[in-house]
Design a protein around this motif. Structure first.
Motif, PDB file in Angstrom:
ATOM      1  N   ALA A  60       0.812  -1.207   0.000  1.00 50.21           N
ATOM      2  CA  ALA A  60       0.000   0.000   0.000  1.00 50.21           C
ATOM      3  C   ALA A  60       0.851   1.264   0.000  1.00 50.21           C
ATOM      4  O   ALA A  60       0.355   2.359  -0.267  1.00 50.21           O
ATOM      5  N   ARG A  61       2.141   1.104   0.296  1.00 51.44           N
ATOM      6  CA  ARG A  61       3.041   2.256   0.324  1.00 51.44           C
ATOM      7  C   ARG A  61       3.723   2.416  -1.021  1.00 51.44           C
ATOM      8  O   ARG A  61       3.833   1.484  -1.805  1.00 51.44           O
ATOM      9  N   GLY A  62       4.168   3.627  -1.308  1.00 54.30           N
ATOM     10  CA  GLY A  62       4.899   3.877  -2.541  1.00 54.30           C
ATOM     11  C   GLY A  62       6.234   3.159  -2.541  1.00 54.30           C
ATOM     12  O   GLY A  62       6.637   2.541  -1.555  1.00 54.30           O
ATOM     13  N   PHE A  63       6.932   3.230  -3.678  1.00 52.49           N
ATOM     14  CA  PHE A  63       8.216   2.557  -3.767  1.00 52.49           C
ATOM     15  C   PHE A  63       9.316   3.552  -4.080  1.00 52.49           C
ATOM     16  O   PHE A  63       9.074   4.652  -4.586  1.00 52.49           O
ATOM     17  N   GLU A  64      10.556   3.149  -3.776  1.00 59.55           N
ATOM     18  CA  GLU A  64      11.708   4.038  -3.906  1.00 59.55           C
ATOM     19  C   GLU A  64      12.383   3.921  -5.264  1.00 59.55           C
ATOM     20  O   GLU A  64      12.933   4.886  -5.790  1.00 59.55           O
ATOM     21  N   THR A  65      12.381   2.718  -5.825  1.00 59.21           N
ATOM     22  CA  THR A  65      12.982   2.480  -7.130  1.00 59.21           C
ATOM     23  C   THR A  65      12.390   1.195  -7.684  1.00 59.21           C
ATOM     24  O   THR A  65      11.541   0.562  -7.046  1.00 59.21           O
ATOM     25  N   GLU A  66      12.825   0.831  -8.887  1.00 62.13           N
ATOM     26  CA  GLU A  66      12.381  -0.410  -9.499  1.00 62.13           C
ATOM     27  C   GLU A  66      13.589  -1.275  -9.835  1.00 62.13           C
ATOM     28  O   GLU A  66      14.632  -0.767 -10.247  1.00 62.13           O
ATOM     29  N   ALA A  67      13.426  -2.581  -9.680  1.00 61.97           N
ATOM     30  CA  ALA A  67      14.403  -3.543 -10.167  1.00 61.97           C
ATOM     31  C   ALA A  67      13.901  -4.074 -11.496  1.00 61.97           C
ATOM     32  O   ALA A  67      12.702  -4.320 -11.667  1.00 61.97           O
ATOM     33  N   LEU A  68      14.808  -4.248 -12.458  1.00 63.83           N
ATOM     34  CA  LEU A  68      14.435  -4.658 -13.802  1.00 63.83           C
ATOM     35  C   LEU A  68      14.726  -6.131 -14.033  1.00 63.83           C
ATOM     36  O   LEU A  68      15.600  -6.725 -13.387  1.00 63.83           O
ATOM     37  N   PHE A  69      14.002  -6.708 -14.969  1.00 59.33           N
ATOM     38  CA  PHE A  69      14.200  -8.093 -15.365  1.00 59.33           C
ATOM     39  C   PHE A  69      15.691  -8.398 -15.548  1.00 59.33           C
ATOM     40  O   PHE A  69      16.415  -7.642 -16.190  1.00 59.33           O
ATOM     41  N   GLY A  70      16.142  -9.496 -14.961  1.00 58.37           N
ATOM     42  CA  GLY A  70      17.522  -9.937 -15.138  1.00 58.37           C
ATOM     43  C   GLY A  70      18.527  -9.313 -14.209  1.00 58.37           C
ATOM     44  O   GLY A  70      19.681  -9.763 -14.149  1.00 58.37           O
ATOM     45  N   GLU A  71      18.145  -8.272 -13.466  1.00 61.04           N
ATOM     46  CA  GLU A  71      19.110  -7.627 -12.583  1.00 61.04           C
ATOM     47  C   GLU A  71      19.444  -8.526 -11.392  1.00 61.04           C
ATOM     48  O   GLU A  71      18.582  -9.217 -10.841  1.00 61.04           O
ATOM     49  N   SER A  72      20.711  -8.483 -11.004  1.00 60.93           N
ATOM     50  CA  SER A  72      21.207  -9.301  -9.897  1.00 60.93           C
ATOM     51  C   SER A  72      20.999  -8.600  -8.566  1.00 60.93           C
ATOM     52  O   SER A  72      20.963  -7.363  -8.489  1.00 60.93           O
ATOM     53  N   LEU A  73      20.893  -9.405  -7.506  1.00 62.45           N
ATOM     54  CA  LEU A  73      20.718  -8.861  -6.167  1.00 62.45           C
ATOM     55  C   LEU A  73      21.165  -9.888  -5.148  1.00 62.45           C
ATOM     56  O   LEU A  73      21.441 -11.041  -5.479  1.00 62.45           O
ATOM     57  N   THR A  74      21.245  -9.440  -3.897  1.00 62.20           N
ATOM     58  CA  THR A  74      21.539 -10.318  -2.773  1.00 62.20           C
ATOM     59  C   THR A  74      20.328 -10.355  -1.853  1.00 62.20           C
ATOM     60  O   THR A  74      19.778  -9.304  -1.500  1.00 62.20           O
ATOM     61  N   VAL A  75      19.903 -11.564  -1.480  1.00 58.09           N
ATOM     62  CA  VAL A  75      18.770 -11.740  -0.576  1.00 58.09           C
ATOM     63  C   VAL A  75      19.307 -11.989   0.827  1.00 58.09           C
ATOM     64  O   VAL A  75      20.048 -12.942   1.065  1.00 58.09           O
ATOM     65  N   PHE A  76      18.916 -11.148   1.764  1.00 59.33           N
ATOM     66  CA  PHE A  76      19.347 -11.306   3.157  1.00 59.33           C
ATOM     67  C   PHE A  76      18.302 -12.010   4.019  1.00 59.33           C
ATOM     68  O   PHE A  76      18.644 -12.631   5.027  1.00 59.33           O
ATOM     69  N   GLU A  77      17.030 -11.897   3.618  1.00 57.69           N
ATOM     70  CA  GLU A  77      15.972 -12.513   4.422  1.00 57.69           C
ATOM     71  C   GLU A  77      14.717 -12.665   3.571  1.00 57.69           C
ATOM     72  O   GLU A  77      14.435 -11.815   2.724  1.00 57.69           O
ATOM     73  N   GLU A  78      13.980 -13.749   3.799  1.00 56.30           N
ATOM     74  CA  GLU A  78      12.642 -13.921   3.224  1.00 56.30           C
ATOM     75  C   GLU A  78      11.676 -14.214   4.355  1.00 56.30           C
ATOM     76  O   GLU A  78      11.951 -15.044   5.228  1.00 56.30           O
ATOM     77  N   ASN A  79      10.532 -13.533   4.338  1.00 53.35           N
ATOM     78  CA  ASN A  79       9.561 -13.692   5.417  1.00 53.35           C
ATOM     79  C   ASN A  79       8.187 -13.248   4.928  1.00 53.35           C
ATOM     80  O   ASN A  79       8.043 -12.147   4.394  1.00 53.35           O
ATOM     81  N   ASN A  80       7.200 -14.115   5.083  1.00 49.72           N
ATOM     82  CA  ASN A  80       5.814 -13.798   4.739  1.00 49.72           C
ATOM     83  C   ASN A  80       5.656 -13.269   3.313  1.00 49.72           C
ATOM     84  O   ASN A  80       4.897 -12.323   3.062  1.00 49.72           O
ATOM     85  N   GLY A  81       6.379 -13.878   2.387  1.00 53.90           N
ATOM     86  CA  GLY A  81       6.225 -13.511   0.981  1.00 53.90           C
ATOM     87  C   GLY A  81       7.037 -12.310   0.538  1.00 53.90           C
ATOM     88  O   GLY A  81       6.921 -11.884  -0.615  1.00 53.90           O
ATOM     89  N   TRP A  82       7.863 -11.783   1.444  1.00 57.10           N
ATOM     90  CA  TRP A  82       8.703 -10.635   1.113  1.00 57.10           C
ATOM     91  C   TRP A  82      10.172 -11.001   1.267  1.00 57.10           C
ATOM     92  O   TRP A  82      10.537 -11.794   2.144  1.00 57.10           O
ATOM     93  N   ALA A  83      11.001 -10.403   0.436  1.00 56.67           N
ATOM     94  CA  ALA A  83      12.448 -10.580   0.540  1.00 56.67           C
ATOM     95  C   ALA A  83      13.091  -9.224   0.796  1.00 56.67           C
ATOM     96  O   ALA A  83      12.726  -8.218   0.172  1.00 56.67           O
ATOM     97  N   TRP A  84      14.037  -9.211   1.728  1.00 59.11           N
ATOM     98  CA  TRP A  84      14.824  -8.003   2.000  1.00 59.11           C
ATOM     99  C   TRP A  84      16.130  -8.156   1.232  1.00 59.11           C
ATOM    100  O   TRP A  84      16.879  -9.120   1.466  1.00 59.11           O
ATOM    101  N   VAL A  85      16.407  -7.230   0.320  1.00 54.54           N
ATOM    102  CA  VAL A  85      17.470  -7.442  -0.660  1.00 54.54           C
ATOM    103  C   VAL A  85      18.303  -6.182  -0.859  1.00 54.54           C
ATOM    104  O   VAL A  85      17.942  -5.084  -0.431  1.00 54.54           O
ATOM    105  N   GLN A  86      19.423  -6.378  -1.572  1.00 60.24           N
ATOM    106  CA  GLN A  86      20.243  -5.267  -2.033  1.00 60.24           C
ATOM    107  C   GLN A  86      20.543  -5.487  -3.510  1.00 60.24           C
ATOM    108  O   GLN A  86      21.023  -6.547  -3.913  1.00 60.24           O
TER     109      GLN A  86
END
Length: 298
Positions: A60-86
């Motif tokens: 329900a909140r706005g977003f800060e940026t968008e990640a694009l198809f194919g972009e790489s990231l690091t996942v630090f945590e997954e919980n309740n359907g959400w991932a905290w990433v960089q």
């Protein structure tokens, strides 16, 4: 008491580009910030066309940026359907939906060089498209010909809409011009919607120049300062014009292209007119920067 406060002076670490919370932080920040635990994280990549990255796991909140198809990231945590990433491209930290990513590493061979293209289920323009891929989306092609590239994960894109990952546009200002008329969208990075710093970052990446996401980061880290007279003489194509919270790209010595909330789209106008209008809000030009290019990381 574990407060999660950085062991450096307060405010020394920008949470937008450093993964730390009171309960969890990136392993690389151990000894730098206090957290209950530290994790190295797992490699992953985006499998949707675009994915909102949010400060909090709340759709329900706005977003800060968008990640694009194919972009790489690091996942630090997954919980309740959400991932905290960089994100790997610009280091941005936030939350995205777990079903928008896949674990593992990709090796991009190309990137989308047009404003957008379609991923088809077959090498035929009459076949049903699977999704739309935005400019700068990194793609890994396993085969192809002069008409279509077949991607490692399946699907085909029109070959002329892609460029080898080490071949870049010669003029990032021309890339920005392609977005003229695109609606303004806070956090946006595509032709569907884009904001001022998103336009700059997208244009620079297409030109082979790595750029941070937000305008304050861009002002601090991109190019060298250009000193001009009060009448704004001496500007050149590609110069970046900064205000607090806003940025535009000069197309010549007079005209600037920028995504802005006044027109609510990407527009071209004389810098002098924009500067006068923005000055009425109490904000004045804070810097003018001139750049040289380097190859970005995906």
């Amino acid at each position: 008491m574990n407060t999660g406060v950085s062991q450096r002076p307060a405010g020394a670490l920008d949470p937008r580009r450093n993964a730390f919370r009171p309960d969890l932080a990136a392993k690389s920040l151990e000894g730098v910030v206090r957290a209950e635990r530290y994790v190295a994280g797992e490699a992953a990549f985006i499998v949707r066309a675009t994915v909102p990255l949010r400060k909090q796991p709340d759709p329900a909140r706005g977003f800060e940026t968008e990640a694009l198809f194919g972009e790489s990231l690091t996942v630090f945590e997954e919980n309740n359907g959400w991932a905290w990433v960089q994100l790997a491209r610009d280091g941005y930290v936030g939350y995205l939906r777990s079903d928008t990513i896949a674990r593992g590493v990709t090796n991009p061979t190309h990137r989308v060089q047009t404003l957008g293209t379609f991923l088809y289920g077959a090498p035929d323009i009459k076949s049903a498209p699977i999704m739309h891929l935005p400019m700068n989306a990194p793609i890994a092609a396993r085969s192809g010909d002069e008409r279509f590239l077949e991607l490692e994960g399946g699907g085909f894109i029109y070959a002329r809409h892609a460029a080898p990952r080490d071949r870049f546009a010669r003029d990032y200002a021309e890339i920005a011009e392609r977005f003229i008329g695109t609606p303004y969208l806070w956090g946006g990075r595509t032709r569907v919607g884009i904001d001022c710093s998103g336009l700059v970052q997208t244009a620079l990446h297409a030109g082979g120049i790595p750029a941070p996401r937000d305008s304050d980061m861009q002002q601090a880290e991109l190019g060298g300062n250009v000193l001009v007279s009060e009448d704004l003489e001496g500007l050149a194509r590609g110069d970046l014009i900064f205000w607090k919270g806003h940025v535009g790209i000069m197309l010549d010595g007079v005209m600037m292209v920028h995504a802005n909330a006044y027109h609510m789209l990407v527009a071209v106008e004389p810098l002098s007119e924009a500067a006068r209008r923005i000055a009425k809000t109490g904000s004045h030009i804070s810097a003018i920067k001139r750049l040289s290019g380097h190859a970005p990381a995906y």
